[in-house]
Motif scaffolding. Structure first.
Motif, mmCIF file in Angstrom:
data_model
loop_
_atom_site.group_PDB
_atom_site.id
_atom_site.type_symbol
_atom_site.label_atom_id
_atom_site.label_comp_id
_atom_site.label_asym_id
_atom_site.label_seq_id
_atom_site.Cartn_x
_atom_site.Cartn_y
_atom_site.Cartn_z
ATOM 1 N N PRO A 1 0.824 -1.229 0.000
ATOM 2 C CA PRO A 1 0.000 0.000 0.000
ATOM 3 C C PRO A 1 0.853 1.272 0.000
ATOM 4 O O PRO A 1 1.914 1.310 0.626
ATOM 5 C CB PRO A 1 -0.799 -0.112 1.306
ATOM 6 N N GLU A 2 0.369 2.281 -0.698
ATOM 7 C CA GLU A 2 1.079 3.562 -0.835
ATOM 8 C C GLU A 2 1.448 4.146 0.533
ATOM 9 O O GLU A 2 2.516 4.730 0.709
ATOM 10 C CB GLU A 2 0.192 4.534 -1.619
ATOM 11 N N THR A 3 0.569 3.947 1.527
ATOM 12 C CA THR A 3 0.814 4.522 2.862
ATOM 13 C C THR A 3 1.997 3.854 3.561
ATOM 14 O O THR A 3 2.559 4.413 4.497
ATOM 15 C CB THR A 3 -0.425 4.344 3.761
ATOM 16 N N VAL A 4 2.355 2.636 3.132
ATOM 17 C CA VAL A 4 3.467 1.917 3.781
ATOM 18 C C VAL A 4 4.800 2.227 3.097
ATOM 19 O O VAL A 4 5.861 2.076 3.695
ATOM 20 C CB VAL A 4 3.188 0.386 3.785
ATOM 21 N N VAL A 5 4.734 2.713 1.860
ATOM 22 C CA VAL A 5 5.957 2.938 1.086
ATOM 23 C C VAL A 5 6.898 3.932 1.785
ATOM 24 O O VAL A 5 8.125 3.839 1.657
ATOM 25 C CB VAL A 5 5.601 3.393 -0.358
#
Ligand code: SAM
Length: 255
Positions: A33-37
């Protein structure tokens, strides 16, 4: 490599774990997920500030071993930063194949990748490195003390370690009699990663059992493993949320 070759490689080797940018709009898209990148950037910033503080302008004269290098995100970052020679080791050939492609596509030839396990690192390598990276791996292994001893054995000056940590547990254990007690040195949690492991997840350890240390346990274990000093680094104000909350830590461990 031509743009066409890079584009074909990106498509053939995917899905990818990291974002790699090759120019001309060519890039990999992380499957997480983008939020974890953001986790990758926080780690990199914390690692490089400790590395710069320790090595200063010596970077071109040192060698780095990136242990559990995956697709080579941090190996690449070290090479781009000017580290003399970077060696990446990972248990999974499928991750290393991607790492080799990325390094080749970017024209970076100061990196070598080799399959190997942290459990047998010292004998496999037969040498030491001024700098070692041990990022995001410790909490996936079933025998963390053995692994930390191996990491210490191949580190000549500085190891940057990053790991998930569990909440601290402190207290006293009875030790042979109700009158005799010993303080706990933190705690190691036992984690079942069977689901991810059996599903072929490329980030787990080499067995389904994992362990996760508390911060105090981590610092104690690093000392026992052979580091003379270890400190947990303070995350930047805009750190990835887990680092900001102290649920993951970046550690600088010195020989
Ligand atoms: C969660 S990923 C972390 C990758 C990278 N270091 C990072 O921080 O983004 C864990 C990596 O360690 C590798 N790995 C897991 N257990 C290992 C072991 N016992 N020896 C060597 N590599 C291992 C996995 O294959 C995977 O590439």
């Amino acid at each position: 490599m031509t743009s066409e070759e890079i584009s074909r490689g990106i498509a053939e080797l995917g899905p990818w774990f990291y974002r790699f940018e090759f120019g001309n709009g060519l890039q990999t898209t992380p499957a997480i997920p983008e939020t974890v990148v953001d986790i990758f950037d926080t780690r990199l910033r914390m690692a490089t500030s400790a590395i710069d503080a320790h090595f200063g302008n010596r970077l071109p004269a040192i060698d780095c071993l990136d242990i559990g290098c995956h697709e080579g995100f941090y190996s690449l970052a070290m090479a781009k930063r000017g580290v003399g020679r970077v060696f990446g080791v990972d248990a999974r050939e499928e991750n290393l194949n991607r790492a080799r492609f990325v390094a080749k596509a970017m024209g970076l030839d100061a990196i070598d990748y080799k399959q190997g396990r942290v459990e047998t690192l010292a004998a496999d390598q037969g040498r030491t490195y001024e700098l070692t990276l041990f990022l995001g791996v410790l909490y996936h292994v079933e025998d963390p003390m053995r692994c930390l001893r191996q990491v210490a054995a191949v580190t000549r000056e500085l190891c940057i370690l990053e790991t998930q940590v569990v909440d601290e547990v402190e207290g006293f254990s009875e030790w042979g009699s109700r009158e005799w007690t010993r303080p706990y040195q933190g705690i190691l949690a036992v984690i079942d990663e069977t689901g991810e492991f059996d599903a072929g997840n490329r980030e787990t350890g080499v067995s389904p059992m994992a362990t996760c240390p508390s911060p105090k346990a981590l610092l104690f274990m690093l000392k026992q493993a052979g580091f003379s000093r270890a400190e947990i680094l303070v995350p930047p104000a805009d750190a990835y949320e887990q680092h900001a909350r102290g649920k993951r830590v970046v550690c600088a461990a010195y020989k």
